[in-house]
Design a protein around this motif. Structure first.
Motif, PDB file in Angstrom:
ATOM      1  N   LYS A   1       0.850  -1.192   0.000  1.00  0.00           N
ATOM      2  CA  LYS A   1       0.000   0.000   0.000  1.00  0.00           C
ATOM      3  C   LYS A   1       0.887   1.244   0.000  1.00  0.00           C
ATOM      4  CE  LYS A   1      -0.668  -0.139   5.009  1.00  0.00           C
ATOM      5  NZ  LYS A   1      -1.650  -0.310   6.100  1.00  0.00           N
ATOM      6  N   ARG A   2       0.357   2.273  -0.625  1.00  0.00           N
ATOM      7  CA  ARG A   2       1.014   3.572  -0.816  1.00  0.00           C
ATOM      8  C   ARG A   2       2.019   3.573  -1.968  1.00  0.00           C
ATOM      9  NH1 ARG A   2       0.310   3.629   4.811  1.00  0.00           N
ATOM     10  NH2 ARG A   2       2.354   2.713   5.190  1.00  0.00           N
ATOM     11  N   GLN A   3       2.303   2.382  -2.546  1.00  0.00           N
ATOM     12  CA  GLN A   3       3.149   2.372  -3.733  1.00  0.00           C
ATOM     13  C   GLN A   3       2.332   2.756  -4.955  1.00  0.00           C
ATOM     14  OE1 GLN A   3       4.997  -1.624  -3.635  1.00  0.00           O
ATOM     15  NE2 GLN A   3       6.931  -0.594  -3.185  1.00  0.00           N
ATOM     16  N   SER A   4       3.037   2.981  -6.066  1.00  0.00           N
ATOM     17  CA  SER A   4       2.382   3.318  -7.336  1.00  0.00           C
ATOM     18  C   SER A   4       2.467   2.131  -8.283  1.00  0.00           C
ATOM     19  CB  SER A   4       3.080   4.517  -7.982  1.00  0.00           C
ATOM     20  OG  SER A   4       3.020   5.639  -7.136  1.00  0.00           O
ATOM     21  N   VAL A   5       1.532   2.077  -9.208  1.00  0.00           N
ATOM     22  CA  VAL A   5       1.527   0.978 -10.178  1.00  0.00           C
ATOM     23  C   VAL A   5       0.895   1.488 -11.476  1.00  0.00           C
ATOM     24  CG1 VAL A   5      -0.728   0.075  -9.434  1.00  0.00           C
ATOM     25  CG2 VAL A   5       0.949  -1.464 -10.493  1.00  0.00           C
ATOM     26  N   ALA A   6       1.332   0.913 -12.586  1.00  0.00           N
ATOM     27  CA  ALA A   6       0.771   1.291 -13.889  1.00  0.00           C
ATOM     28  C   ALA A   6       0.476   0.047 -14.701  1.00  0.00           C
ATOM     29  CB  ALA A   6       1.743   2.197 -14.650  1.00  0.00           C
ATOM     30  N   PHE A   7      -0.614   0.102 -15.426  1.00  0.00           N
ATOM     31  CA  PHE A   7      -1.026  -1.001 -16.290  1.00  0.00           C
ATOM     32  C   PHE A   7      -1.095  -0.479 -17.714  1.00  0.00           C
ATOM     33  CE2 PHE A   7      -1.887  -2.700 -12.341  1.00  0.00           C
ATOM     34  CZ  PHE A   7      -3.008  -2.181 -11.716  1.00  0.00           C
ATOM     35  N   TRP A   8      -0.802  -1.372 -18.652  1.00  0.00           N
ATOM     36  CA  TRP A   8      -0.784  -0.995 -20.060  1.00  0.00           C
ATOM     37  C   TRP A   8      -1.772  -1.823 -20.851  1.00  0.00           C
ATOM     38  CZ3 TRP A   8       0.838  -4.145 -24.169  1.00  0.00           C
ATOM     39  CH2 TRP A   8       0.990  -3.482 -25.404  1.00  0.00           C
ATOM     40  N   CYS A   9      -2.391  -1.210 -21.851  1.00  0.00           N
ATOM     41  CA  CYS A   9      -3.354  -1.909 -22.699  1.00  0.00           C
ATOM     42  C   CYS A   9      -3.121  -1.523 -24.165  1.00  0.00           C
ATOM     43  CB  CYS A   9      -4.778  -1.546 -22.307  1.00  0.00           C
ATOM     44  SG  CYS A   9      -6.058  -2.187 -23.430  1.00  0.00           S
ATOM     45  N   ASN A  10      -3.096  -2.530 -25.021  1.00  0.00           N
ATOM     46  CA  ASN A  10      -3.037  -2.306 -26.468  1.00  0.00           C
ATOM     47  C   ASN A  10      -4.302  -2.890 -27.073  1.00  0.00           C
ATOM     48  OD1 ASN A  10      -1.563  -3.729 -29.321  1.00  0.00           O
ATOM     49  ND2 ASN A  10      -1.781  -1.550 -29.001  1.00  0.00           N
ATOM     50  N   PRO A  11      -5.217  -2.058 -27.553  1.00  0.00           N
ATOM     51  CA  PRO A  11      -6.501  -2.579 -28.054  1.00  0.00           C
ATOM     52  C   PRO A  11      -6.348  -3.224 -29.430  1.00  0.00           C
ATOM     53  CG  PRO A  11      -6.361  -0.235 -28.448  1.00  0.00           C
ATOM     54  CD  PRO A  11      -5.113  -0.617 -27.696  1.00  0.00           C
ATOM     55  N   ILE A  12      -7.421  -3.789 -29.913  1.00  0.00           N
ATOM     56  CA  ILE A  12      -7.440  -4.347 -31.268  1.00  0.00           C
ATOM     57  C   ILE A  12      -7.285  -3.195 -32.261  1.00  0.00           C
ATOM     58  CG2 ILE A  12      -8.907  -5.496 -32.981  1.00  0.00           C
ATOM     59  CD1 ILE A  12     -10.038  -7.175 -30.657  1.00  0.00           C
ATOM     60  N   SER A  13      -6.471  -3.436 -33.272  1.00  0.00           N
ATOM     61  CA  SER A  13      -6.187  -2.396 -34.254  1.00  0.00           C
ATOM     62  C   SER A  13      -7.466  -1.871 -34.891  1.00  0.00           C
ATOM     63  CB  SER A  13      -5.269  -2.969 -35.344  1.00  0.00           C
ATOM     64  OG  SER A  13      -5.029  -2.021 -36.345  1.00  0.00           O
ATOM     65  N   GLY A  14      -7.599  -0.553 -34.918  1.00  0.00           N
ATOM     66  CA  GLY A  14      -8.771   0.053 -35.543  1.00  0.00           C
ATOM     67  C   GLY A  14      -9.937   0.287 -34.613  1.00  0.00           C
ATOM     68  N   HIS A  15      -9.843  -0.215 -33.386  1.00  0.00           N
ATOM     69  CA  HIS A  15     -10.936  -0.007 -32.426  1.00  0.00           C
ATOM     70  C   HIS A  15     -10.826   1.385 -31.808  1.00  0.00           C
ATOM     71  CE1 HIS A  15     -12.402  -4.379 -31.539  1.00  0.00           C
ATOM     72  NE2 HIS A  15     -12.390  -4.087 -32.837  1.00  0.00           N
ATOM     73  N   ALA A  16     -11.878   2.177 -32.000  1.00  0.00           N
ATOM     74  CA  ALA A  16     -11.849   3.561 -31.551  1.00  0.00           C
ATOM     75  C   ALA A  16     -12.157   3.698 -30.058  1.00  0.00           C
ATOM     76  CB  ALA A  16     -12.849   4.389 -32.356  1.00  0.00           C
ATOM     77  N   THR A  17     -12.930   2.759 -29.529  1.00  0.00           N
ATOM     78  CA  THR A  17     -13.400   2.893 -28.141  1.00  0.00           C
ATOM     79  C   THR A  17     -12.621   1.946 -27.240  1.00  0.00           C
ATOM     80  OG1 THR A  17     -15.591   3.346 -29.053  1.00  0.00           O
ATOM     81  CG2 THR A  17     -15.447   2.987 -26.693  1.00  0.00           C
ATOM     82  N   LEU A  18     -12.166   2.467 -26.124  1.00  0.00           N
ATOM     83  CA  LEU A  18     -11.379   1.675 -25.160  1.00  0.00           C
ATOM     84  C   LEU A  18     -11.953   1.893 -23.773  1.00  0.00           C
ATOM     85  CD1 LEU A  18      -7.554   1.230 -25.063  1.00  0.00           C
ATOM     86  CD2 LEU A  18      -8.759   1.861 -22.966  1.00  0.00           C
ATOM     87  N   TYR A  19     -12.040   0.821 -23.018  1.00  0.00           N
ATOM     88  CA  TYR A  19     -12.620   0.842 -21.678  1.00  0.00           C
ATOM     89  C   TYR A  19     -11.639   0.228 -20.674  1.00  0.00           C
ATOM     90  CZ  TYR A  19     -16.784   0.552 -24.753  1.00  0.00           C
ATOM     91  OH  TYR A  19     -17.712   0.710 -25.762  1.00  0.00           O
ATOM     92  N   TRP A  20     -11.630   0.755 -19.476  1.00  0.00           N
ATOM     93  CA  TRP A  20     -10.973   0.113 -18.341  1.00  0.00           C
ATOM     94  C   TRP A  20     -12.058  -0.238 -17.321  1.00  0.00           C
ATOM     95  CZ3 TRP A  20      -6.085  -1.546 -17.896  1.00  0.00           C
ATOM     96  CH2 TRP A  20      -5.080  -0.984 -18.705  1.00  0.00           C
ATOM     97  N   TYR A  21     -12.055  -1.507 -16.904  1.00  0.00           N
ATOM     98  CA  TYR A  21     -12.976  -1.985 -15.889  1.00  0.00           C
ATOM     99  C   TYR A  21     -12.169  -2.492 -14.697  1.00  0.00           C
ATOM    100  CZ  TYR A  21     -16.730  -2.210 -19.452  1.00  0.00           C
ATOM    101  OH  TYR A  21     -17.666  -1.924 -20.425  1.00  0.00           O
ATOM    102  N   GLN A  22     -12.776  -2.398 -13.516  1.00  0.00           N
ATOM    103  CA  GLN A  22     -12.194  -2.952 -12.289  1.00  0.00           C
ATOM    104  C   GLN A  22     -13.127  -4.060 -11.786  1.00  0.00           C
ATOM    105  OE1 GLN A  22     -12.894  -0.904  -8.546  1.00  0.00           O
ATOM    106  NE2 GLN A  22     -10.685  -0.902  -8.138  1.00  0.00           N
ATOM    107  N   GLN A  23     -12.562  -5.250 -11.559  1.00  0.00           N
ATOM    108  CA  GLN A  23     -13.382  -6.348 -11.049  1.00  0.00           C
ATOM    109  C   GLN A  23     -12.831  -6.777  -9.699  1.00  0.00           C
ATOM    110  OE1 GLN A  23     -12.749 -10.112 -11.225  1.00  0.00           O
ATOM    111  NE2 GLN A  23     -14.738 -10.517 -10.334  1.00  0.00           N
ATOM    112  N   ILE A  24     -13.552  -6.426  -8.655  1.00  0.00           N
ATOM    113  CA  ILE A  24     -13.198  -6.840  -7.295  1.00  0.00           C
ATOM    114  C   ILE A  24     -13.802  -8.209  -7.048  1.00  0.00           C
ATOM    115  CG2 ILE A  24     -13.586  -6.320  -4.850  1.00  0.00           C
ATOM    116  CD1 ILE A  24     -13.452  -3.345  -5.640  1.00  0.00           C
TER     117      ILE A  24
END
Lengths: 115, 111
Positions: free
Chosen positions: A15-38
Motif C-alpha cells: 500500500k502507498r506504492q504506485s503501479v501502472a497497467f498498459w493496454c493495447n486494443p485491437i487495431s482500428g478499435h476507436a473505443t477503449l474501456y478500463w474496468y475494475q473487477q473486485i
C-alpha cells in the motif's frame, strides 16, 4: 486478428506504492474501456475513451487513479498511491465504435494485489 | 446506476447435466443485453448480444432467451462439459455504451 493485449498479468505491491497497467486494443478499435473487477463483484467501468478523448470517467477515483490514451491507441492506467481496496483484476476492453450492440473485446486482465 | 442481478451465484453440476441461469435487468429504456463467459486466467469472451424481445440465440450447446417486457434473460447449457466451467456474466449498456455487469454465475462442471 490479434486480441486485446494487457501487461503485466500479475502485480503485487505494498500500500502507498504506485503501479501502472498498459493496454493495447485491437487495431482500428476507436473505443477503449478500463474496468475494475473486485472479487465477488462484476466488472465496473472506470473510464471510457473514444479515440483519445474521455467519454465517461464518472466512477474513476480521480484522487488516486489516472488514465490516458495518447494518440488514440494504447492506454495506461495508473494508481498512485495504492490502497488495500484497490486489489482487483483490471480489465481493458475495446470496441469498433460505441453503441449498445457493439461487442466489446476484453484482454486477459491484470491481477493486482495490494499488501 | 441501475442494477443487473444474476442467479444463482454459483452452481455445481455433473458432466452431462443441463443447466440454466437467470439475468434480471431494468425493463425500461432497454437497449441490449450482453452475455459473456469468463474462464479463469483468460479473457472474458462474448457469447451473445441480444436486442429484441423474444430473441433466442444459440452457439453450440449454449442458448439464451430474452424477455424485455419483464426484464429477464435465461442462459441454457445443454449437456454440460467440464470445459464449460467458467463465470457467466450478463451486462446492460450504460448511457455511453460501456457495460454494467452483474456479479456473474460461477459454474463448475465435474466429470
Amino acid at each position: 486478428e490479434a486480441g486485446v493485449a494487457q501487461s503485466p498479468r500479475y502485480k503485487i505491491i505494498e500500500k502507498r506504492q504506485s503501479v501502472a497497467f498498459w493496454c493495447n486494443p485491437i487495431s482500428g478499435h476507436a473505443t477503449l474501456y478500463w474496468y475494475q473487477q473486485i472479487l465477488g463483484q462484476g466488472p465496473k467501468l472506470l473510464i471510457q475513451f473514444q479515440n483519445n478523448g474521455v467519454v465517461d470517467d464518472s466512477q474513476l477515483p480521480k484522487d488516486r487513479f489516472s488514465a490516458e490514451r495518447l494518440k488514440g491507441v494504447d492506454s495506461t492506467l495508473k494508481i498512485q498511491p495504492a490502497k488495500l481496496e484497490d486489489s482487483a483484476v483490471y480489465l481493458c476492453a475495446s470496441s469498433l465504435g460505441a453503441g449498445e450492440r457493439n461487442e466489446q473485446f476484453f484482454g486477459p486482465g491484470t491481477r493486482l494485489t495490494v499488501l | 446506476i441501475l442494477n443487473v442481478e444474476q442467479s444463482p451465484q454459483s452452481l455445481h453440476v455433473q458432466e452431462g447435466d443441463s443447466t440454466n441461469f437467470t439475468c434480471s435487468f431494468p425493463s425500461s429504456n432497454f437497449y441490449a443485453l450482453h452475455w459473456y463467459r469468463w474462464e479463469t486466467a483468460k479473457s472474458p469472451e462474448a457469447l451473445f448480444v441480444m436486442t429484441l424481445n423474444g430473441d433466442e440465440k444459440k452457439k453450440g450447446r449454449i442458448s439464451a432467451t430474452l424477455n424485455t417486457k419483464e426484464g429477464y434473460s435465461y442462459l441454457y447449457i445443454k449437456g454440460s462439459q467440464p470445459e464449460d466451467s467458467a463465470t457467466y456474466l450478463c451486462a446492460f449498456p450504460l448511457s455511453g455504451y460501456a457495460l454494467n455487469f452483474g456479479k456473474g454465475t460461477s459454474l463448475l462442471v465435474t466429470p
